[in-house]
Design a protein around this motif. Structure first.
Motif, PDB file in Angstrom:
ATOM      1  N   ASN A  88       0.822  -1.211   0.000  1.00 29.96           N
ATOM      2  CA  ASN A  88       0.000   0.000   0.000  1.00 29.96           C
ATOM      3  C   ASN A  88       0.855   1.261   0.000  1.00 29.96           C
ATOM      4  O   ASN A  88       0.506   2.256  -0.642  1.00 29.96           O
ATOM      5  N   LEU A  89       1.965   1.220   0.692  1.00 33.83           N
ATOM      6  CA  LEU A  89       2.849   2.385   0.749  1.00 33.83           C
ATOM      7  C   LEU A  89       3.441   2.694  -0.626  1.00 33.83           C
ATOM      8  O   LEU A  89       3.567   3.862  -0.999  1.00 33.83           O
ATOM      9  N   THR A  90       3.774   1.664  -1.385  1.00 32.54           N
ATOM     10  CA  THR A  90       4.384   1.895  -2.700  1.00 32.54           C
ATOM     11  C   THR A  90       3.408   2.530  -3.687  1.00 32.54           C
ATOM     12  O   THR A  90       3.836   3.155  -4.652  1.00 32.54           O
ATOM     13  N   SER A  91       2.115   2.375  -3.462  1.00 35.13           N
ATOM     14  CA  SER A  91       1.136   2.952  -4.393  1.00 35.13           C
ATOM     15  C   SER A  91       0.503   4.236  -3.870  1.00 35.13           C
ATOM     16  O   SER A  91      -0.437   4.743  -4.471  1.00 35.13           O
ATOM     17  N   PHE A  92       1.023   4.777  -2.771  1.00 39.25           N
ATOM     18  CA  PHE A  92       0.385   5.931  -2.153  1.00 39.25           C
ATOM     19  C   PHE A  92       0.173   7.077  -3.129  1.00 39.25           C
ATOM     20  O   PHE A  92      -0.908   7.661  -3.186  1.00 39.25           O
ATOM     21  N   TRP A  93       1.202   7.440  -3.896  1.00 34.70           N
ATOM     22  CA  TRP A  93       1.075   8.607  -4.774  1.00 34.70           C
ATOM     23  C   TRP A  93       0.087   8.364  -5.903  1.00 34.70           C
ATOM     24  O   TRP A  93      -0.652   9.271  -6.290  1.00 34.70           O
ATOM     25  N   PHE A  94       0.029   7.139  -6.424  1.00 33.67           N
ATOM     26  CA  PHE A  94      -0.981   6.828  -7.440  1.00 33.67           C
ATOM     27  C   PHE A  94      -2.380   6.959  -6.849  1.00 33.67           C
ATOM     28  O   PHE A  94      -3.281   7.518  -7.468  1.00 33.67           O
ATOM     29  N   ASP A  95      -2.559   6.430  -5.639  1.00 33.64           N
ATOM     30  CA  ASP A  95      -3.855   6.508  -4.970  1.00 33.64           C
ATOM     31  C   ASP A  95      -4.215   7.952  -4.634  1.00 33.64           C
ATOM     32  O   ASP A  95      -5.374   8.358  -4.770  1.00 33.64           O
ATOM     33  N   PHE A  96      -3.220   8.713  -4.212  1.00 37.72           N
ATOM     34  CA  PHE A  96      -3.449  10.127  -3.895  1.00 37.72           C
ATOM     35  C   PHE A  96      -3.927  10.884  -5.136  1.00 37.72           C
ATOM     36  O   PHE A  96      -4.894  11.650  -5.071  1.00 37.72           O
ATOM     37  N   PHE A  97      -3.272  10.673  -6.264  1.00 34.77           N
ATOM     38  CA  PHE A  97      -3.673  11.359  -7.496  1.00 34.77           C
ATOM     39  C   PHE A  97      -5.023  10.848  -8.006  1.00 34.77           C
ATOM     40  O   PHE A  97      -5.786  11.609  -8.591  1.00 34.77           O
ATOM     41  N   HIS A  98      -5.315   9.578  -7.765  1.00 37.19           N
ATOM     42  CA  HIS A  98      -6.629   9.040  -8.114  1.00 37.19           C
ATOM     43  C   HIS A  98      -7.702   9.771  -7.304  1.00 37.19           C
ATOM     44  O   HIS A  98      -8.717  10.214  -7.846  1.00 37.19           O
ATOM     45  N   ALA A  99      -7.470   9.921  -5.996  1.00 36.49           N
ATOM     46  CA  ALA A  99      -8.427  10.624  -5.132  1.00 36.49           C
ATOM     47  C   ALA A  99      -8.548  12.093  -5.534  1.00 36.49           C
ATOM     48  O   ALA A  99      -9.661  12.639  -5.621  1.00 36.49           O
ATOM     49  N   ALA A 100      -7.418  12.742  -5.796  1.00 35.84           N
ATOM     50  CA  ALA A 100      -7.442  14.153  -6.191  1.00 35.84           C
ATOM     51  C   ALA A 100      -8.153  14.328  -7.533  1.00 35.84           C
ATOM     52  O   ALA A 100      -8.942  15.268  -7.716  1.00 35.84           O
ATOM     53  N   GLY A 101      -7.888  13.430  -8.471  1.00 32.98           N
ATOM     54  CA  GLY A 101      -8.570  13.492  -9.764  1.00 32.98           C
ATOM     55  C   GLY A 101     -10.063  13.322  -9.610  1.00 32.98           C
ATOM     56  O   GLY A 101     -10.841  14.026 -10.276  1.00 32.98           O
ATOM     57  N   ASN A 102     -10.476  12.422  -8.721  1.00 34.21           N
ATOM     58  CA  ASN A 102     -11.913  12.238  -8.486  1.00 34.21           C
ATOM     59  C   ASN A 102     -12.544  13.521  -7.955  1.00 34.21           C
ATOM     60  O   ASN A 102     -13.654  13.886  -8.337  1.00 34.21           O
ATOM     61  N   LEU A 103     -11.820  14.213  -7.059  1.00 34.90           N
ATOM     62  CA  LEU A 103     -12.342  15.486  -6.547  1.00 34.90           C
ATOM     63  C   LEU A 103     -12.491  16.516  -7.655  1.00 34.90           C
ATOM     64  O   LEU A 103     -13.494  17.240  -7.710  1.00 34.90           O
ATOM     65  N   VAL A 104     -11.526  16.570  -8.551  1.00 33.14           N
ATOM     66  CA  VAL A 104     -11.602  17.519  -9.668  1.00 33.14           C
ATOM     67  C   VAL A 104     -12.813  17.179 -10.550  1.00 33.14           C
ATOM     68  O   VAL A 104     -13.554  18.071 -10.962  1.00 33.14           O
ATOM     69  N   PHE A 105     -13.022  15.889 -10.826  1.00 29.41           N
ATOM     70  CA  PHE A 105     -14.169  15.507 -11.654  1.00 29.41           C
ATOM     71  C   PHE A 105     -15.487  15.870 -10.975  1.00 29.41           C
ATOM     72  O   PHE A 105     -16.422  16.298 -11.642  1.00 29.41           O
ATOM     73  N   VAL A 106     -15.573  15.715  -9.654  1.00 29.05           N
ATOM     74  CA  VAL A 106     -16.801  16.091  -8.953  1.00 29.05           C
ATOM     75  C   VAL A 106     -17.040  17.590  -9.075  1.00 29.05           C
ATOM     76  O   VAL A 106     -18.151  18.033  -9.345  1.00 29.05           O
ATOM     77  N   VAL A 107     -16.002  18.380  -8.876  1.00 34.32           N
ATOM     78  CA  VAL A 107     -16.147  19.841  -8.938  1.00 34.32           C
ATOM     79  C   VAL A 107     -16.546  20.277 -10.352  1.00 34.32           C
ATOM     80  O   VAL A 107     -17.415  21.136 -10.522  1.00 34.32           O
ATOM     81  N   LEU A 108     -15.931  19.652 -11.362  1.00 38.53           N
ATOM     82  CA  LEU A 108     -16.289  20.003 -12.737  1.00 38.53           C
ATOM     83  C   LEU A 108     -17.704  19.558 -13.061  1.00 38.53           C
ATOM     84  O   LEU A 108     -18.418  20.172 -13.818  1.00 38.53           O
TER      85      LEU A 108
END
Length: 177
Positions: free
Chosen positions: A157-177
């Motif tokens: 899980n630690l090795t994928s943290f940044w991918f997961d973080f960007f996935h979560a951030a991207g989801n937030l951007v899609f919700v706002v848009l």
């Protein structure tokens, strides 16, 4: 092999449940169209690590149409997009993870009593950025890691943290848009 078998059995049960549901041609067409849009979006954003509208579309489909159609949209997004991105033993686990994301949208809508509130949807979509990654890490951990310990799972899980973080951030951007 056991993890693949488990995911396929769970998917088969859930797909049969949808098949036995009282859905007409219109509902099935909407599920198919949303799955196609989600798959196209995933393929379009494939070059950007972690950013993909698939999770957002699955959650929103569940929120609007209910847990079962949301599950189907999410599961079919993975199946359809992997025609272009590559099928493999990970596909059933992706189908299960995005399907559960879609179903959770339906659960949230029921809890909100049908009111559309942006903040809870945004929180759920962001959470699924991490939950999706953790589920895929679980598949990876079961399939390729030895020994199966809590420490090795946490390392995956630690090795994928940044991918997961960007996935979560991207989801937030899609919700706002």
């Amino acid at each position: 092999l056991n993890s693949l078998f488990l995911a396929v059995i769970i998917l088969a049960v859930l797909f049969l449940g949808f098949e036995r549901g009282d859905y007409g041609a219109r509902e099935i067409a909407v599920v198919g169209a949303l799955a196609a849009v989600g798959a196209a979006g995933r393929v379009l954003f494939a070059a950007v690590p972690g950013i993909q509208p698939a999770t957002f579309i699955a959650v929103l489909a569940g929120y609007i149409f209910g847990a079962e159609p949301g599950f189907m949209v999410g599961a079919l997004i993975a199946l359809l997009s992997n025609i272009f991105l590559g099928q493999g033993p990970w596909t059933p686990w992706q189908m299960l993870a995005w399907g559960l994301a879609g179903a959770s949208g339906g659960v949230l809508a029921a809890a909100m009593k049908g009111k559309v509130k942006m903040v809870p949807i945004a929180i759920l979509c962001a959470a699924w950025g991490f939950l999706f990654g953790w589920m895929m890490n679980f598949w990876f951990w079961l399939s390729f890691v030895y020994p199966l310990t809590l420490k090795s799972y946490l390392a995956a899980n630690l090795t994928s943290f940044w991918f997961d973080f960007f996935h979560a951030a991207g989801n937030l951007v899609f919700v706002v848009l």
